[in-house]
Write a protein that holds these residues in place. Structure first.
Motif, PDB file in Angstrom:
ATOM      1  N   GLY A 127     -13.811   7.701   2.044  1.00 11.11           N
ATOM      2  CA  GLY A 127     -13.197   8.929   1.517  1.00 11.11           C
ATOM      3  C   GLY A 127     -12.543   8.816   0.167  1.00 11.11           C
ATOM      4  O   GLY A 127     -12.025   9.808  -0.356  1.00 11.11           O
ATOM      5  N   ALA A 128     -12.538   7.622  -0.431  1.00 14.11           N
ATOM      6  CA  ALA A 128     -11.882   7.446  -1.730  1.00 14.11           C
ATOM      7  C   ALA A 128     -12.905   7.006  -2.776  1.00 14.11           C
ATOM      8  O   ALA A 128     -13.777   6.181  -2.490  1.00 14.11           O
ATOM      9  N   LEU A 143      -5.672   6.633  -1.163  1.00 17.08           N
ATOM     10  CA  LEU A 143      -5.792   5.955   0.137  1.00 17.08           C
ATOM     11  C   LEU A 143      -7.199   6.073   0.705  1.00 17.08           C
ATOM     12  O   LEU A 143      -7.817   7.128   0.670  1.00 17.08           O
ATOM     13  N   LEU A 144      -7.683   4.990   1.274  1.00 16.55           N
ATOM     14  CA  LEU A 144      -8.894   5.054   2.086  1.00 16.55           C
ATOM     15  C   LEU A 144      -8.518   5.592   3.470  1.00 16.55           C
ATOM     16  O   LEU A 144      -7.347   5.587   3.848  1.00 16.55           O
ATOM     17  N   ALA A 145      -9.502   6.068   4.204  1.00 16.24           N
ATOM     18  CA  ALA A 145      -9.253   6.682   5.509  1.00 16.24           C
ATOM     19  C   ALA A 145      -8.518   5.731   6.448  1.00 16.24           C
ATOM     20  O   ALA A 145      -8.635   4.505   6.349  1.00 16.24           O
ATOM     21  N   SER A 146      -7.775   6.327   7.397  1.00 18.53           N
ATOM     22  CA  SER A 146      -6.929   5.534   8.299  1.00 18.53           C
ATOM     23  C   SER A 146      -7.740   4.660   9.245  1.00 18.53           C
ATOM     24  O   SER A 146      -7.191   3.760   9.868  1.00 18.53           O
ATOM     25  N   HIS A 170       0.764   3.843  -3.219  1.00 18.57           N
ATOM     26  CA  HIS A 170       0.165   5.168  -3.017  1.00 18.57           C
ATOM     27  C   HIS A 170       1.166   6.284  -3.365  1.00 18.57           C
ATOM     28  O   HIS A 170       0.814   7.286  -4.003  1.00 18.57           O
ATOM     29  N   ARG A 196       0.717  10.054  -4.341  1.00 17.30           N
ATOM     30  CA  ARG A 196       0.086  10.231  -3.021  1.00 17.30           C
ATOM     31  C   ARG A 196      -1.415  10.384  -3.120  1.00 17.30           C
ATOM     32  O   ARG A 196      -1.998  11.295  -2.544  1.00 17.30           O
ATOM     33  N   VAL A 241       0.807  -1.223   0.000  1.00 16.03           N
ATOM     34  CA  VAL A 241       0.000   0.000   0.000  1.00 16.03           C
ATOM     35  C   VAL A 241       0.838   1.270   0.000  1.00 16.03           C
ATOM     36  O   VAL A 241       0.606   2.193  -0.792  1.00 16.03           O
TER      37      VAL A 241
END
Lengths: 223, 223, 223, 223, 223, 223
Positions: free
Chosen positions: F154-155, F36-39, F28, F33, F24
């Motif tokens: 978020g993605a 990414l999906l949220a942490s 990314h 950059r 990942v």
């Protein structure tokens, strides 16, 4: 398992009115620091203060069908209290439901989820304390229940319990304790009035409440 | 380990007043983008703006005893700043304590926890910036300290440091840097006044700040 | 990889104006319950309601350089919509940028991050819907892009899409669907007017929407 | 305003090693329930336990440049402690930086932000306590500082302070108090050993700590 | 108002054991999708699964005195369930209390707050489901109650109710319903076994559950 | 408005396999950059690493009907990616659905909601990255869509995009960019291998990346 309980006991309206005067912080103290809903329950506008008998709603996430069912169960002066069966922020309630609820004498809504049309609700002076403001719509597909015990924002609420709500949040008073709590809350207010005057005059809580000796015993050092 | 420090140094009141005029965003920039408390510190009502010398409080979770102790340590124009020793949202402060604090010349409260009686505090024009509004009561059982260094909402605050607070949040200025920061903040405001006029006239920041060349160097493409 | 797209298509202004009248909750329903930004996007003051064509900004965390670049791309009546490339609450935007944006005809800002100088912005009547109010400053060191597709607070926003925002939050309408959505939203409002009157007269939603039979079929019991 | 402090004082290695044996919960109690970082600081893998002298880093959001600068300042046995200047979850640190830090004798990382390459770090046995695991990359554009006082996850950390970290979280011990705290922590452990045996044998804390009388005085009722 | 209820009813151990086999997800379904504690209640280590009769504790924030009182009330095979009277993440419980609880036959702890010494607890195989892992210490100053009804992580728990806990979280079964729920849960498992085989063979849920017709009726389009 | 798109384009399996090797964080970075999906998307167990072609699901809150529909659309080697239409943590997916998905060649699940039966899923080695672990059940009442564009954590994810997932989280690669991104990611890995050796030998990033001059230009002071 989905039921609507039609006849519920309510507290005496005179007692409910006395509790409204006292406000959330005082009532919660008067009953031994219990009954508060979580701090995330916030009013959609400032300045509302009320007490009312509860009609409770247990509703699935994202489904506001039971609100229509509950409105029929309202008596004049009641408040609706809704808890979703799993955490949800959808906007279960807006100006059409508020219009309907108002027509049945409803005094407001406590909802551990979202509300929408808040500009309209504010103009209508229909107070709501909610977890979120969110325009997200809901469906009418799955049953829930009306007037069953629910846990709303961390507090147990039974139908007929008295809800007190103001800018500090929301507090529930158990039906059978309403009168005793009202009396204790009024006594607190009377006692506070005297203290407020002394404090306003510059006297210190340290002296009014005779705290100095106990502070010294516990070991507080002034340096 | 529980102490009350009685004599603390304070910044010059004239400097404090100059900082109040500048506001949180400008002061924070003027001192090199430091000193902000976390963004969750919100005012209980809009429109308050102040600067004041701090009396700090370190208090146990759910215990507001030290607030009574701290009020005695207030000088006219001070602000109370409370940090719990572990995260807590209880309502440490309400209208009775505000009455007492006001009688001692206190200008407000910064609290990394909860506050209650917010309708009364708003009517009294007693400003509070807090993490939460929560009616949850507290006890008076365990000692803390007054006028010791604390970390409040992520920022180090020493007694006598200057707090600036407005609708943007809360910023702390180290006592020894207050005068220099005030001067820098005022210079920023003067410089901004000119830019505001040019921007209002339709001139672009790209031109005023001469950014076009550097944007091109970094590789920005217009398509 | 950093680009500024200069010529973007916009919806017809008449359509945008029709959407503004309908408001967020209705528009979101009219387009099939989609397009809402997350419920944490809140207005800095109550009562603003608008619709506008979007200029989008993708910006690095803690860096507001691209806002200056984006302002040059505004046409009269546009709104700025900013998404950081990773979660950030810094105050990207304040009164100077608002002055500049206003001078270019900008109607407001939607920002999945922080905003500051909110007292000034409120006085200027420059509406902002944001994730946070935070005075934390930003730098101008790293490029981003303007008028590229972004995901803002959980919703996909393309440049030229129409943003609707009011006290309920923020909703995005895809450029090519704006006219059809406006028509559907207006139809909903017309239909609601009739229902509002019947509900206000005390008729129940259970009867207006003919829910009783379906509730019985699903097994709801009245006890 | 961006500085690298090159010569910092460190605690005696023997004292640091004694603190490592005691662990976070005991050390934090021994120094009067202070020094804990926020509970969201979690280890990337279970079972690591260490104590080390700190090299502190203040870094802008989304910018890990200062980590390269800080690594040069490491002495054998140090730990890196990073606080962003505003809240950020980006992945400042991964396996390349860990390789470099290990080569300089670094024992781990405490970061009030994100970390990535956690599978590699786990395999390398390089322990990290962080706010988030997030692959989001960072830039190298803006300066910060090394070996200045920072507030990390709510706790003040000065360069040279001793960090204790294990599965319970992270605790900081002020440099000048390290030896005294180690002694107190060891005394606690000795005292606990005796109590653990008695409790394991079924004796009650109520009796060992002689609580029954005080509970009765406070009014506890057995029904 | 602080009481310890000494004699509580418990479910039949054979029923409790049957519920343990079924696990949280199945038991919660079997009783009509109710009884789950909030999703933030997580185990300190993976792989524990149990059912047990509850001894409940209502405790003030940051005060673990009542845990000592509750341990005396444990019968062999019970589990402790603690809810703070206001939200708190402090570490109420560690290895000494676990040693004492184990000596009394306690099977674990459910706590809507923090726990510490988790490395030791893991080694001791003492399972805990908690809101947080946090080394923050507590005091012993204020009374609470033992074996009274509590709301823990959003669920009502009465003393003697059965707690089921595993890697999916925690579920409470009302004492009087335990046997019926066990029977329904076992029936679900039996029914699932057959379905699992058919699904593993590649048959589709669409066919096994005969969903195709209803999907078409609702209007699903395949394109 | 509810559709199932049956024929979707997929990336070349060889390219997908190359991306899996890179992981990942590297992928990314290689694509600038982004993606990414949220942490908060975390794996239910450590150590899984995969890349796969996506079948997307848009589902109502608390309703997992579309998962059954989506499983029929799986090709060997696909991964399911589910986004609820409003935020929800319910447990949409458990061991029965995993059994069915495995039988169709499914490699795992990415879900911006909850998952349950995680002990079973771990034993089956069926990897899931989710927002929550929660046993809360769902219904099958309301339609959603399969293989439409969704915003997940978020993605933006389109059907056929490539998902990379490991202990660092989840990243999406646009279908049409998969081959180019794989090439760039492999180049990064090759370049890193050399640097890793030099760093392991004690060389500093400050020297390898020639940072000293630029740090001095920006004004870093060593004191």
């Amino acid at each position: 398992m989905s039921v609507v309980v039609q006849n519920i006991e309510r507290a005496d309206q005179a007692v409910i009115d006395r509790l409204a005067v006292c406000g959330v912080a005082t009532v919660h103290e008067a009953q031994g620091r219990k009954g508060l809903l979580a701090s995330y329950m916030r009013p959609i506008y400032s300045g509302a203060r009320l007490a009312a008998s509860t009609v409770t709603i247990s509703a699935p996430p994202g489904d506001n069908w039971m609100l229509h069912v509950a409105i029929e169960q309202l008596s004049d002066g009641d408040i609706l209290v809704l808890a979703p069966t799993s955490p949800c922020e959808d906007g279960y309630f807006g100006d059409l439901l508020a219009t309907s609820a108002l027509a049945r004498g409803c005094k407001g809504l406590i909802i551990d989820a979202g509300v929408r049309d808040v500009a309209d609700l504010t103009e209508m002076k229909f107070p709501v304390w909610s977890k979120a403001v969110f325009a997200q719509g809901t469906v009418k597909e799955t049953l829930g229940s009306v007037n069953v015990p629910i846990v709303c924002a961390g507090a147990l609420v039974n139908p007929g319990d008295v809800i007190i709500a103001d800018d500090d949040g929301v507090c529930v008073v158990v039906l059978g304790e309403a009168e005793a709590v009202a009396a204790k809350a009024e006594a607190r207010i009377a006692a506070e009035d005297d203290k407020r005057k002394r404090l306003a005059a510059g006297e210190l809580g340290l002296d009014i409440y005779k705290m100095r000796e106990r502070l010294a015993e516990k070991g507080l050092k002034y340096v």
